[in-house]
Design a protein around this motif. Structure first.
Motif, PDB file in Angstrom:
ATOM      1  N   LEU A  35     -15.725 -35.183  -9.888  1.00 45.23           N
ATOM      2  CA  LEU A  35     -14.469 -35.932  -9.843  1.00 45.23           C
ATOM      3  C   LEU A  35     -13.751 -35.773  -8.510  1.00 45.23           C
ATOM      4  CD1 LEU A  35     -13.093 -35.104 -13.419  1.00 45.23           C
ATOM      5  CD2 LEU A  35     -14.260 -37.193 -12.671  1.00 45.23           C
ATOM      6  N   ILE A  36     -14.140 -34.765  -7.717  1.00 47.47           N
ATOM      7  CA  ILE A  36     -13.548 -34.578  -6.395  1.00 47.47           C
ATOM      8  C   ILE A  36     -14.296 -35.466  -5.411  1.00 47.47           C
ATOM      9  CG2 ILE A  36     -13.129 -32.940  -4.522  1.00 47.47           C
ATOM     10  CD1 ILE A  36     -12.791 -30.766  -6.622  1.00 47.47           C
ATOM     11  N   THR A  37     -13.602 -36.457  -4.885  1.00 46.57           N
ATOM     12  CA  THR A  37     -14.183 -37.451  -3.989  1.00 46.57           C
ATOM     13  C   THR A  37     -13.391 -37.482  -2.688  1.00 46.57           C
ATOM     14  OG1 THR A  37     -12.765 -39.233  -4.809  1.00 46.57           O
ATOM     15  CG2 THR A  37     -14.843 -38.837  -6.000  1.00 46.57           C
ATOM     16  N   ALA A  38     -13.857 -38.283  -1.744  1.00 43.64           N
ATOM     17  CA  ALA A  38     -13.109 -38.455  -0.493  1.00 43.64           C
ATOM     18  C   ALA A  38     -11.694 -38.950  -0.780  1.00 43.64           C
ATOM     19  CB  ALA A  38     -13.843 -39.436   0.422  1.00 43.64           C
ATOM     20  N   GLN A  39     -11.552 -39.805  -1.775  1.00 48.28           N
ATOM     21  CA  GLN A  39     -10.240 -40.369  -2.115  1.00 48.28           C
ATOM     22  C   GLN A  39      -9.314 -39.316  -2.711  1.00 48.28           C
ATOM     23  OE1 GLN A  39     -13.227 -41.932  -2.965  1.00 48.28           O
ATOM     24  NE2 GLN A  39     -13.029 -43.251  -1.141  1.00 48.28           N
ATOM     25  N   THR A  40      -9.862 -38.445  -3.574  1.00 51.64           N
ATOM     26  CA  THR A  40      -8.996 -37.417  -4.180  1.00 51.64           C
ATOM     27  C   THR A  40      -8.598 -36.362  -3.159  1.00 51.64           C
ATOM     28  OG1 THR A  40     -10.844 -36.029  -4.950  1.00 51.64           O
ATOM     29  CG2 THR A  40     -10.091 -37.774  -6.428  1.00 51.64           C
ATOM     30  N   VAL A  41      -9.481 -36.078  -2.206  1.00 51.13           N
ATOM     31  CA  VAL A  41      -9.124 -35.131  -1.143  1.00 51.13           C
ATOM     32  C   VAL A  41      -8.039 -35.726  -0.253  1.00 51.13           C
ATOM     33  CG1 VAL A  41      -9.956 -33.907   0.897  1.00 51.13           C
ATOM     34  CG2 VAL A  41     -11.368 -33.984  -1.169  1.00 51.13           C
ATOM     35  N   SER A 144     -11.391 -28.719  -3.347  1.00 53.63           N
ATOM     36  CA  SER A 144     -10.244 -29.101  -2.519  1.00 53.63           C
ATOM     37  C   SER A 144      -9.673 -30.412  -3.019  1.00 53.63           C
ATOM     38  CB  SER A 144     -10.669 -29.256  -1.051  1.00 53.63           C
ATOM     39  OG  SER A 144     -11.202 -28.049  -0.544  1.00 53.63           O
ATOM     40  N   GLY A 145      -8.349 -30.552  -2.897  1.00 50.19           N
ATOM     41  CA  GLY A 145      -7.721 -31.801  -3.300  1.00 50.19           C
ATOM     42  C   GLY A 145      -6.290 -31.586  -3.748  1.00 50.19           C
ATOM     43  N   ARG A 146      -5.812 -32.552  -4.517  1.00 49.09           N
ATOM     44  CA  ARG A 146      -4.440 -32.506  -5.013  1.00 49.09           C
ATOM     45  C   ARG A 146      -4.362 -31.526  -6.178  1.00 49.09           C
ATOM     46  NH1 ARG A 146      -0.329 -36.786  -7.511  1.00 49.09           N
ATOM     47  NH2 ARG A 146      -1.804 -36.793  -9.245  1.00 49.09           N
ATOM     48  N   ALA A 147      -3.387 -30.635  -6.139  1.00 44.95           N
ATOM     49  CA  ALA A 147      -3.244 -29.629  -7.189  1.00 44.95           C
ATOM     50  C   ALA A 147      -1.805 -29.588  -7.679  1.00 44.95           C
ATOM     51  CB  ALA A 147      -3.661 -28.251  -6.678  1.00 44.95           C
ATOM     52  N   HIS A 148      -1.649 -29.090  -8.901  1.00 46.64           N
ATOM     53  CA  HIS A 148      -0.334 -28.980  -9.527  1.00 46.64           C
ATOM     54  C   HIS A 148      -0.151 -27.572 -10.074  1.00 46.64           C
ATOM     55  CE1 HIS A 148      -0.438 -33.406  -9.547  1.00 46.64           C
ATOM     56  NE2 HIS A 148      -1.622 -33.298 -10.142  1.00 46.64           N
ATOM     57  N   LEU A 149       1.035 -27.028  -9.891  1.00 39.19           N
ATOM     58  CA  LEU A 149       1.395 -25.748 -10.501  1.00 39.19           C
ATOM     59  C   LEU A 149       2.255 -26.008 -11.729  1.00 39.19           C
ATOM     60  CD1 LEU A 149       1.530 -22.605 -10.377  1.00 39.19           C
ATOM     61  CD2 LEU A 149       3.700 -22.895  -9.144  1.00 39.19           C
ATOM     62  N   LEU A 150       1.784 -25.526 -12.873  1.00 41.13           N
ATOM     63  CA  LEU A 150       2.635 -25.470 -14.061  1.00 41.13           C
ATOM     64  C   LEU A 150       3.133 -24.040 -14.175  1.00 41.13           C
ATOM     65  CD1 LEU A 150       0.800 -27.650 -16.751  1.00 41.13           C
ATOM     66  CD2 LEU A 150       2.481 -28.312 -15.005  1.00 41.13           C
ATOM     67  N   ASP A 151       4.393 -23.837 -13.815  1.00 38.02           N
ATOM     68  CA  ASP A 151       4.984 -22.496 -13.794  1.00 38.02           C
ATOM     69  C   ASP A 151       5.535 -22.199 -15.196  1.00 38.02           C
ATOM     70  OD1 ASP A 151       6.276 -20.136 -13.327  1.00 38.02           O
ATOM     71  OD2 ASP A 151       7.259 -20.791 -11.489  1.00 38.02           O
ATOM     72  N   ILE A 152       4.635 -21.794 -16.068  1.00 32.34           N
ATOM     73  CA  ILE A 152       4.991 -21.559 -17.472  1.00 32.34           C
ATOM     74  C   ILE A 152       5.976 -20.402 -17.614  1.00 32.34           C
ATOM     75  CG2 ILE A 152       4.088 -20.969 -19.744  1.00 32.34           C
ATOM     76  CD1 ILE A 152       3.351 -23.796 -18.779  1.00 32.34           C
ATOM     77  N   ALA A 153       5.783 -19.346 -16.824  1.00 29.07           N
ATOM     78  CA  ALA A 153       6.680 -18.192 -16.922  1.00 29.07           C
ATOM     79  C   ALA A 153       8.123 -18.600 -16.643  1.00 29.07           C
ATOM     80  CB  ALA A 153       6.226 -17.099 -15.957  1.00 29.07           C
ATOM     81  N   VAL A 187       5.113 -33.697 -12.783  1.00 31.47           N
ATOM     82  CA  VAL A 187       3.680 -33.653 -12.513  1.00 31.47           C
ATOM     83  C   VAL A 187       3.004 -34.801 -13.258  1.00 31.47           C
ATOM     84  CG1 VAL A 187       1.553 -32.380 -13.047  1.00 31.47           C
ATOM     85  CG2 VAL A 187       3.483 -31.205 -11.963  1.00 31.47           C
ATOM     86  N   VAL A 188       2.268 -35.613 -12.515  1.00 27.28           N
ATOM     87  CA  VAL A 188       1.493 -36.714 -13.095  1.00 27.28           C
ATOM     88  C   VAL A 188       0.042 -36.507 -12.677  1.00 27.28           C
ATOM     89  CG1 VAL A 188       1.131 -39.198 -13.191  1.00 27.28           C
ATOM     90  CG2 VAL A 188       3.464 -38.279 -12.999  1.00 27.28           C
ATOM     91  N   PHE A 189      -0.836 -36.331 -13.644  1.00 26.04           N
ATOM     92  CA  PHE A 189      -2.237 -36.034 -13.350  1.00 26.04           C
ATOM     93  C   PHE A 189      -3.020 -37.298 -13.040  1.00 26.04           C
ATOM     94  CE2 PHE A 189      -0.899 -32.530 -16.147  1.00 26.04           C
ATOM     95  CZ  PHE A 189      -1.234 -31.455 -15.337  1.00 26.04           C
ATOM     96  N   LYS A 190      -3.969 -37.148 -12.129  1.00 24.38           N
ATOM     97  CA  LYS A 190      -4.940 -38.194 -11.820  1.00 24.38           C
ATOM     98  C   LYS A 190      -6.325 -37.560 -11.806  1.00 24.38           C
ATOM     99  CE  LYS A 190      -1.732 -40.981  -9.060  1.00 24.38           C
ATOM    100  NZ  LYS A 190      -1.481 -41.594  -7.717  1.00 24.38           N
ATOM    101  N   PRO A 191      -7.375 -38.342 -12.096  1.00 31.10           N
ATOM    102  CA  PRO A 191      -8.726 -37.775 -12.102  1.00 31.10           C
ATOM    103  C   PRO A 191      -9.065 -37.083 -10.785  1.00 31.10           C
ATOM    104  CG  PRO A 191      -8.731 -39.953 -13.078  1.00 31.10           C
ATOM    105  CD  PRO A 191      -7.352 -39.763 -12.512  1.00 31.10           C
TER     106      PRO A 191
END
Length: 319
Positions: A35-41, A144-153, A187-191
């Protein structure tokens, strides 16, 4: 098959539950890393707005939490006018990626043995001459790519909810908490995205005495907080197109798992999705809170060890 839905699993029948074997072609060794492609990077690079770089790795000499894992050994070798050094360590002794040869399906009656991603057997997975599904694939196709932190604590503290139990019990983070934290953090997830979950485990670990830390590997029941392995949570990960997951806890999922299949079975052996553990998220959480932005560029270059089981991530976030 690229549009495979959660309800289409398992793909290989007969086979273990929820497996996605064959989704990316016969003999695939990358799993969800496909799922990690040139576009997602490129999408991830666009999230590097301030140019702030943040280390996500604990020191390699951090005490291993599993008593069967040896601590780091570091030798300095003096050679007349210069120095070399020799380092020996368990690749899962500190911050780590679990590879696809690390954890199998535990109950697979058709084969009468443990089975890893793509149907690899236990004999194949422990054969050093067989490099199939080794950790080298994480280096050949870096995470490598777009990442999201869910800060649950921080989310639990902000909403005056009960805190997680870090050492004494298996405290699961349920779907409602994950979704609510994501919505609040915009946070909005994408593939192809990478999900990082902060539980606060690292702060708890370094907040106790050295004597208490030394006793942790020897507890009768080594429980830890983490993401729930309920089927609805597994569905949420799949349908959001997440390529890799990581957290600051010892197993990403609440351990020991009360569900079968567990997250380790499903993600590693079923989907081929990397699991990161013991990431140092303290500075990242502080910067995200300061900037009020929980999406960033993530990059990781694991060790290039043919047939390897796991690796330090050598990971950073770029805000």
């Amino acid at each position: 098959m690229a549009g495979c839905g959660f309800d289409d699993l398992p793909l290989t029948r007969p086979g273990p539950p929820l497996n996605a074997w064959g989704l990316y072609g016969e003999g695939d060794e990358y799993g969800r890393l496909n799922l990690i492609t040139a576009q997602t990077v490129q999408a991830g690079l666009r999230e590097a707005k301030e140019g702030i770089t943040i280390n996500l790795n604990l020191p390699l000499d951090t005490m291993p939490l599993n008593p069967t894992r040896a601590p780091l050994r570091h030798e300095i070798i003096h050679r007349t006018h210069c120095n070399d050094d020799h380092v020996s360590f368990n690749t899962q002794g500190s911050t780590q990626w679990d590879g696809f040869r690390h954890y199998p399906y535990l109950n697979y009656p058709e084969k009468q043995q443990y089975i890893y991603y793509g149907g690899m057997t236990s004999d194949e997975a422990r054969d050093r001459s067989n490099h199939r599904c080794g950790i080298q694939n994480y280096a050949k196709k870096p995470i490598s790519g777009r990442a999201h932190l869910l800060d649950i604590a921080s989310f639990l503290e902000r909403h005056q909810r009960s805190p997680l139990s870090y050492f004494d019990a298996s405290t699961p983070i349920d779907l409602e908490t994950l979704e609510s934290c994501a919505a609040e953090s915009r946070v909005v997830f994408k593939p192809g995205d990478i999900l990082i979950v902060r539980t606060g485990w690292t702060e708890a670990f370094f907040g106790i005495s050295e004597e208490e830390r030394q006793s942790l590997p020897h507890r009768q029941k080594r429980g830890s907080c983490g993401v729930s392995s309920d089927p609805e949570v597994l569905r949420w990960h799949w349908e959001n197109g997440i390529a890799a997951v990581a957290s600051d806890a010892v197993a990403y999922e609440a351990y020991p798992s009360v569900n079968s299949p567990s997250i380790h079975e499903t993600f590693l052996a079923g989907w081929g999705m990397p699991i990161g553990e013991l990431f140092d998220l303290r500075e990242l959480a502080a910067e995200c809170k300061r900037l009020k932005r929980w999406t960033f560029f993530f990059t990781s270059m694991p060790l290039y060890v043919n047939g390897g089981i796991a690796s330090p991530p050598n990971a950073q976030a770029v805000l």
